[in-house]
Design an enzyme around this catalytic site. Structure first.
Site, short mmCIF file in Angstrom:
data_model
loop_
_atom_site.label_atom_id
_atom_site.label_comp_id
_atom_site.label_asym_id
_atom_site.label_seq_id
_atom_site.Cartn_x
_atom_site.Cartn_y
_atom_site.Cartn_z
N ASP A 16 0.84 -1.19 0.00
CA ASP A 16 0.00 0.00 0.00
C ASP A 16 0.88 1.25 0.00
OD1 ASP A 16 0.96 0.28 2.61
OD2 ASP A 16 -0.90 -0.41 3.53
N MET A 17 0.29 2.40 0.19
CA MET A 17 1.04 3.66 0.15
C MET A 17 2.02 3.81 1.30
SD MET A 17 -1.51 6.46 -1.51
CE MET A 17 -0.15 7.61 -1.53
#
Length: 142
Positions: A16-17
């Protein structure tokens, strides 16, 4: 107890980020481990499905202990945690190569008829599979 260990190399698209593995991917990894364990027990899931049954997840639990990041090498330990002839609970640990546990979890399944989704007894309809699960749960000397 029969335990399967399956290696995973974390891919960029699984993160994810924040740069860690996105939480839903652990359920995919659990499935990879579960399928490998079933093969270790002598069965091929796609062959089982040809008999008109499927094995949906009816409950899942995931506990996050420490992050797994892109490029990490981890492995999934999978075993039959509980089995009563109808329901199967698989246990999982995702571990770093150092042996540190990153994620723990369980998934509970039943076997159902594909057309009706009605549960059926593994003990009654698949006695060889039933025996394999019982043997997989037996304690072994270490």
């Amino acid at each position: 107890m029969k335990i399967n260990e399956t290696s995973i190399k974390v891919r960029y698209q699984e993160t994810d980020m924040m740069g860690v593995v996105y939480h839903a991917n652990y359920l995919v990894w659990f499935e990879i481990g579960r399928t490998a364990l079933i093969e270790d027990l002598g069965f091929l899931y796609h062959e089982i499905e040809k008999q008109g049954v499927v094995s949906p997840v009816v409950d899942a639990a995931v506990r996050f202990k420490q992050p797994v990041r892109y490029g990490d090498d981890v492995y999934i330990k999978t075993w039959v945690h509980d089995y009563d002839g109808l329901r199967i609970t698989y246990g999982y640990e995702v571990k770093h190569m150092s042996g540190k546990v990153a994620v723990e979890g369980e998934t509970k399944h039943v076997i159902v008829k594909r057309e009706s989704f009605r549960p059926i007894s593994i003990r009654k309809h698949f006695p060889v599979w039933h025996e394999a699960y019982l043997q997989a749960m037996e304690k072994t000397e270490e």
